[in-house]
Scaffold this active site. Structure first.
Site, short mmCIF file in Angstrom:
data_model
loop_
_atom_site.label_atom_id
_atom_site.label_comp_id
_atom_site.label_asym_id
_atom_site.label_seq_id
_atom_site.Cartn_x
_atom_site.Cartn_y
_atom_site.Cartn_z
N ASN A 209 0.83 -1.28 -0.19
CA ASN A 209 0.14 0.04 -0.18
C ASN A 209 0.83 1.45 0.15
OD1 ASN A 209 0.45 1.01 2.82
ND2 ASN A 209 -0.40 -1.02 3.28
N ASP A 278 -3.87 -6.23 5.13
CA ASP A 278 -4.68 -7.04 5.91
C ASP A 278 -4.74 -8.69 5.38
OD1 ASP A 278 -5.48 -5.37 7.57
OD2 ASP A 278 -6.87 -4.16 5.98
N LYS A 336 -12.83 0.33 16.65
CA LYS A 336 -11.34 -0.30 16.66
C LYS A 336 -10.60 -0.10 18.16
CE LYS A 336 -10.40 0.29 11.76
NZ LYS A 336 -10.00 0.94 10.74
#
Ligand code: C5P
Length: 399
Positions: A209, A278, A336
């Site tokens: 990313n 992820d 989260k």
């Protein structure tokens, strides 16, 4: 006892209209017990005279590189060795450039090269000058080298313009000097994760990313500056490892988790800024897969959540996460915070200009587990780091 008691402070004053404010700084430092040696540049003398500082500090004021007030001592080397802090306030565009490039053409710049004292710089100049890319680049160079900046503030400038460029006020400057003398995070062990992870597909390809690592590196650098013992576990980035931190370089999420678990017992605070992939390919192709006409399906399996793993065995750690979101920012961040068992989450809306991946700035909100919140305006990642570490320090103090 004041932290300034018995400390030797070199106060460099350069040629800004704010030079008169240096008299107040010299006075407050002297009253607090510091021994203050003032060095004026030629341009500073156009704004304020040595008589003012001599009266305030009751010490000789230094101007010329070739003045040798004490017979057997080379003044600039002697002063440079004794100094605990070199404070330059106000600092002009000119001195920033000279400091960044190591020019030594007068007493102050020569002292700056000859000393190992901590450098604190409080700039003051016109807004357009302050925002000039050349100046900002010099600030970045000096910060990377360890200088502590007290950024100018917004206000009405002497030239009539309104904007950032006004010398910070005396208490703020003194506080920065105090922090340099007595680092607020001394004895605190901080583990920071940063950068992206790379999950190999074959020998030459991977999933990753756009994380640059800038936020995590800024936190690691700032924590070192504040006296913390810092370990940086970083995925692949183009950044220089921060001086003074122990840097562990990893590639994949699993390697990052291993490194964090190994360091976990030796940390008091964990700040997870890494943009961990992820998912990872279930199998890694041996060698480089040849190009072909056929489709290639890659099966992905979930990666471990590092922070969640650490949260599940939290003990006395302070755990801090980052939540990069594009919608429902605070709500998602709060979820989260709870699910990963964190103390604090830093929420940033990456869809906003100047926030998130690859930028030098960020606009974030700090959300604590007790429900309190602090929304910060758009600021440099280094300033975000400072606010964040201050919030963590308060938490540590409250314990
Ligand atoms: O769930 P999400 O990825 O949005 O959570 C972000 C926070 O969790 C960040 O602090 C990030 O560093 C951390 N994280 C992690 N391991 C993962 C995914 C995220 O430590 N696998």
């Amino acid at each position: 006892m004041s932290v300034f008691e018995g400390k030797h402070i070199l106060l460099g004053v350069t040629g800004s209209i704010a030079a008169y404010k240096a008299a107040d700084i010299a006075s407050k430092l002297t009253q607090a017990g510091a021994e203050v040696d003032v060095v004026l540049t030629e341009h500073a003398r156009r704004f304020i005279t040595e008589i003012t500082f001599r009266a305030i500090t009751r010490r000789p004021v230094l101007i010329d590189l070739f003045d040798e007030p004490e017979e057997r001592q080379i003044a600039h080397i002697h002063l440079a060795k004794r100094a605990d802090v070199l404070l330059i306030a106000p600092a002009t565009a000119n001195i920033l450039a000279k400091l960044a490039y190591g020019i030594a053409d007068d007493l102050l710049t020569t002292l700056a090269l000859a000393t190992q004292a901590k450098l604190v710089i409080a700039p003051a100049m016109n807004t357009v000058m302050w925002q000039h890319p050349a100046i900002q680049e010099n600030v970045r160079i000096l910060e990377e080298r360890g200088a502590r900046f007290v950024y100018p503030v917004e206000g009405m400038l002497a030239c009539g313009d309104v904007g950032a460029g006004k010398l910070a006020d005396t208490p703020t400057i003194l506080q920065a000097v105090e922090e340099v003398l007595n680092p607020p995070l001394r004895g605190v062990r901080v583990l920071v994760t940063a950068g992206p992870t790379e999950e190999p597909i074959d020998a030459v390809r991977h999933i990753s990313n756009p994380s640059s690592g800038k936020m995590g590196y800024a936190i690691a650098e700032e924590a070192v500056r504040q006296g913390a013992e810092v370990t940086l576990v970083t995925g692949p980035t183009l950044l220089e490892p921060p001086a003074g931190a122990k840097t562990v370089c990893v590639r994949t999420a699993e390697q990052m988790l291993d490194a964090c678990l190994q360091m976990y017992d030796q940390a008091d605070v964990v700040i997870a800024t890494a943009a961990v992939s992820d998912y990872r390919p279930a199998e890694v192709w041996q060698g480089k897969r040849k190009k072909g006409e056929q489709e290639w399906t890659i099966r992905l399996v979930p990666n471990p959540d590092i922070l969640r793993t650490l949260g599940a065995r939290k003990g006395k750690h302070i755990l801090v996460g980052f939540a990069a979101e594009t919608e429902e920012l605070l709500q998602n961040a709060q979820t989260k915070l709870r699910e990963k068992n964190l103390d604090l989450i830093v929420a940033n809306d990456v869809s906003q200009e100047g926030s998130g991946f690859r930028t030098d700035t960020n606009r974030v909100t700090l959300l604590w587990a007790d429900g309190s919140q602090q929304a910060l305006p758009l600021m440099s990642k280094r300033e975000v780091a400072r606010h964040l570490l201050e919030a963590i320090r308060q938490k540590l103090l409250a314990r």
